[in-house]
Design a protein around this motif. Structure first.
Motif, short mmCIF file in Angstrom:
data_model
loop_
_atom_site.label_atom_id
_atom_site.label_comp_id
_atom_site.label_asym_id
_atom_site.label_seq_id
_atom_site.Cartn_x
_atom_site.Cartn_y
_atom_site.Cartn_z
N ILE A 75 0.83 -1.21 0.00
CA ILE A 75 0.00 0.00 0.00
C ILE A 75 0.87 1.26 0.00
O ILE A 75 0.56 2.25 -0.68
CB ILE A 75 -0.99 -0.05 1.19
CG1 ILE A 75 -2.05 1.04 1.02
CG2 ILE A 75 -0.30 0.10 2.52
CD1 ILE A 75 -3.29 0.76 1.81
N VAL A 76 1.99 1.20 0.71
CA VAL A 76 2.87 2.38 0.72
C VAL A 76 3.46 2.61 -0.67
O VAL A 76 3.50 3.74 -1.16
CB VAL A 76 3.99 2.20 1.77
CG1 VAL A 76 5.03 3.28 1.63
CG2 VAL A 76 3.41 2.21 3.16
N LEU A 79 0.93 4.24 -3.07
CA LEU A 79 0.80 5.68 -2.81
C LEU A 79 2.02 6.43 -3.34
O LEU A 79 1.90 7.45 -4.02
CB LEU A 79 0.67 5.93 -1.30
CG LEU A 79 -0.70 5.68 -0.70
CD1 LEU A 79 -0.63 5.79 0.81
CD2 LEU A 79 -1.69 6.71 -1.23
N VAL A 80 3.19 5.90 -3.01
CA VAL A 80 4.41 6.61 -3.37
C VAL A 80 4.58 6.68 -4.89
O VAL A 80 4.90 7.73 -5.44
CB VAL A 80 5.62 5.91 -2.72
CG1 VAL A 80 6.91 6.43 -3.31
CG2 VAL A 80 5.60 6.15 -1.23
N ALA A 83 2.08 9.18 -6.40
CA ALA A 83 2.48 10.56 -6.12
C ALA A 83 3.73 10.93 -6.92
O ALA A 83 3.83 12.03 -7.47
CB ALA A 83 2.75 10.72 -4.63
N GLN A 86 2.89 11.68 -10.50
CA GLN A 86 2.24 12.99 -10.56
C GLN A 86 3.28 14.12 -10.50
O GLN A 86 3.26 15.05 -11.29
CB GLN A 86 1.28 13.14 -9.38
CG GLN A 86 -0.03 12.43 -9.56
CD GLN A 86 -0.90 13.14 -10.55
OE1 GLN A 86 -1.02 14.34 -10.52
NE2 GLN A 86 -1.49 12.40 -11.47
N PHE A 87 4.17 13.96 -9.53
CA PHE A 87 5.16 15.00 -9.32
C PHE A 87 6.09 15.12 -10.53
O PHE A 87 6.37 16.22 -11.01
CB PHE A 87 5.97 14.68 -8.06
CG PHE A 87 7.12 15.62 -7.84
CD1 PHE A 87 6.88 16.92 -7.44
CD2 PHE A 87 8.42 15.21 -8.06
CE1 PHE A 87 7.92 17.80 -7.26
CE2 PHE A 87 9.47 16.08 -7.88
CZ PHE A 87 9.22 17.38 -7.48
N MET A 90 4.42 16.93 -13.34
CA MET A 90 4.41 18.39 -13.14
C MET A 90 5.78 18.99 -13.45
O MET A 90 5.90 20.00 -14.14
CB MET A 90 4.10 18.71 -11.67
CG MET A 90 2.66 18.62 -11.29
SD MET A 90 2.58 19.04 -9.54
CE MET A 90 1.13 18.17 -9.06
N PHE A 91 6.79 18.30 -12.91
CA PHE A 91 8.15 18.80 -13.07
C PHE A 91 8.53 18.86 -14.55
O PHE A 91 9.04 19.87 -15.04
CB PHE A 91 9.11 17.88 -12.31
CG PHE A 91 10.55 18.28 -12.44
CD1 PHE A 91 11.06 19.33 -11.69
CD2 PHE A 91 11.39 17.62 -13.31
CE1 PHE A 91 12.38 19.71 -11.81
CE2 PHE A 91 12.71 17.99 -13.44
CZ PHE A 91 13.21 19.04 -12.69
N ILE B 18 2.09 13.12 1.27
CA ILE B 18 2.00 13.18 -0.19
C ILE B 18 1.05 14.30 -0.61
O ILE B 18 1.33 15.06 -1.54
CB ILE B 18 1.56 11.83 -0.76
CG1 ILE B 18 2.71 10.83 -0.65
CG2 ILE B 18 1.12 11.95 -2.20
CD1 ILE B 18 2.33 9.43 -1.02
N LEU B 22 2.36 17.25 -2.84
CA LEU B 22 1.86 17.47 -4.19
C LEU B 22 1.17 18.82 -4.31
O LEU B 22 1.26 19.48 -5.34
CB LEU B 22 0.89 16.37 -4.61
CG LEU B 22 1.51 15.05 -5.07
CD1 LEU B 22 0.43 14.09 -5.52
CD2 LEU B 22 2.51 15.25 -6.19
N PHE B 29 5.04 24.40 -9.50
CA PHE B 29 5.27 24.11 -10.92
C PHE B 29 4.08 24.51 -11.79
O PHE B 29 3.91 24.01 -12.89
CB PHE B 29 5.57 22.62 -11.12
CG PHE B 29 6.87 22.21 -10.52
CD1 PHE B 29 8.06 22.55 -11.15
CD2 PHE B 29 6.92 21.49 -9.35
CE1 PHE B 29 9.26 22.18 -10.59
CE2 PHE B 29 8.12 21.12 -8.79
CZ PHE B 29 9.30 21.46 -9.41
#
Lengths: 191, 261
Positions: A75-76, A79-80, A83, A86-87, A90-91, B18, B22, B29
């Motif tokens: 589960i961790v 999530l990681v 995320a 997603q990050f 964006m970057f 998170i 985010l 960003f």
């Protein structure tokens, strides 16, 4: 050196993620219509899987293992990874526009791909260190890219073949995938 | 019990971390999206047909917002959309003529015969590669396997009686069928054009007469009789310049093969 070779070769070819572990079949069947899109998908998977393996093995080593919480890794990791993708998206959108355009829609698509999660968990279970985990991630993804590009080539070739109505569409693709898996079995004696 | 609490706390902690991370990253960003671009995108038809040359409506919207493309670039939206986008961009947009696709072949089953029976894949691109460019007697004619029908997103082109026919009212002149036809039979003409040569054969008159009852034989009668000089005959094929045509209809009357509508 020998371990590195065994891990990389094993991940990319012998234990091919799609054809012998049967992970990540959805993009394998879904985006293998054209070689170009298949290559895009392969590139995106290599990118995400390398990053995900690296980050997940760091988390496993420095957070979960010391706290004896390995049973929570699934589960961790989900999530990681979600995320992280997603990050990264964006970057890239802000800073590396060309790479963002090249990876395109595939990047968010593979956020929760089972192959990405599967490799992170396998790294934790096998007890690879951080370097080996990252290598394993990269080369597993390379194996995925190899498989999906070969598949796209086959599909482009058989597109106009005259085969029975009942085999058209996904049926013929699944049969082709099965034959490819049998062919890849030939590598199993390699290591 | 303790295990459950620890697990719950850890997951909640990870989730919280998170979420905050985010959120901050999203702000950091953030990319400023041009307000005009979004407005233009909402005005465009949204079929993503690619008639403008961009992969989708979003691509065109971005290009118009940057001023790289004229406001009436979208062939599907036509004048109303062009005007509305012009209002957003603050420029005056001149009226653009509505266009429609036209298949320059009239050799249907009745008028043009076949040389042989073709059993291959029913696809224009495949039939095009067999000897004589398909079974049809005429080397230039429409084969009627409907590659144009397959690419049309507006249900505006159909194979009727062996050749493709455009439904003018549905046609949005996106130009997809123009590229899909291996014979290059389809052309975009003004919606109100009355007289068009509906033949593409560059063969000499004798050959045309043998294979089709309605083909252009390149006799030049239309060219000589046209009062506005809009018709030119090159390669045994008449072509009407719709800019010069005054729609008098003399060419259609005089054509011995009735190849001009």
């Amino acid at each position: 050196m020998k371990t590195v070779l065994v891990v990389t070769l094993g991940a990319a070819i012998v234990n091919n993620v799609v054809l012998s572990q049967f992970l990540g079949l959805c993009p394998f069947l879904g985006v293998s219509k054209k070689i170009k899109t298949a290559a895009g998908m392969g590139g995106a998977v290599i990118f995400v899987m390398t990053l995900a393996s690296l980050v997940c093995s760091i988390i496993d080593k420095f957070i979960l293992k010391p706290a004896n919480l390995e049973y929570l890794n699934t589960i961790v990791f989900i999530l990681v990874i979600a995320a992280l993708v997603q990050f990264v998206e964006m970057f890239l959108k802000k800073n590396v526009k060309s790479l963002y355009n090249a990876l395109g829609v595939y990047l968010p698509l593979i956020t929760t791909n089972c192959a990405v999660l599967g490799i992170a968990i396998k790294n934790a279970q096998t007890g690879y260190n951080i370097l080996l985990s990252t290598l394993n991630g990269t080369f597993t993804a390379a194996g995925f890219a190899i498989a999906i590009i070969i598949m796209a080539g086959i599909r482009e070739k058989i597109e106009y073949n005259d085969y029975p109505e009942s085999f058209k569409g996904q049926a013929s693709v699944l049969i082709a995938a099965g034959l490819m898996a049998i062919a890849f079995f030939g590598f199993s004696g390699l290591i | 019990m303790q295990g459950i609490i620890i697990a719950g706390a850890l997951i909640a902690g990870v989730g919280l971390f998170i979420g905050i991370f985010l959120g901050i990253a999203g702000k950091k960003f953030e990319i400023e999206v041009d307000e005009k671009e979004e407005k233009i995108l909402s005005l465009l038809p949204g079929n993503n047909c690619g008639g403008c040359g961009y992969p989708g409506c979003a691509g065109l919207a971005a290009a118009i917002a940057k001023g790289l493309e004229p406001c009436n670039k979208c062939p599907v939206g036509g004048n109303p959309v062009g005007q509305a986008i012009g209002d957003i961009m603050g420029v005056f947009v001149a009226d653009q003529k509505r266009m429609t696709a036209f298949v320059k072949c009239s050799g249907n089953c009745e008028k043009a015969g076949n040389n042989y029976v073709y059993y291959g894949k029913l696809d224009c691109n495949f039939a095009f590669k067999v000897p004589g460019q398909g079974a049809k007697g005429c080397d230039y004619g429409c084969l009627g396997y409907g590659n144009c029908t397959k690419v049309c997103e507006f249900d505006a082109i159909h194979v009727i009686d062996g050749i493709a026919v455009v439904d003018k009212d549905n046609c949005m002149a996106c130009g997809k069928c123009v590229n899909a036809c291996p014979f290059h039979l389809i052309e975009l003409v003004p919606y109100d054009a009355k007289h068009i040569v509906h033949c593409s054969s560059k063969d000499f008159g004798k050959k045309v007469n043998e294979v089709c009852s309605e083909g252009c034989i390149g006799c030049k009668i239309c060219e000589k009789n046209c009062p506005s000089g809009a018709i030119t005959v090159t390669d045994n094929l008449a072509h009407i310049d719709q800019e010069k045509c005054n729609q008098c209809g003399i060419c259609a009357e005089k054509c011995p093969k009735h190849a001009i509508l």
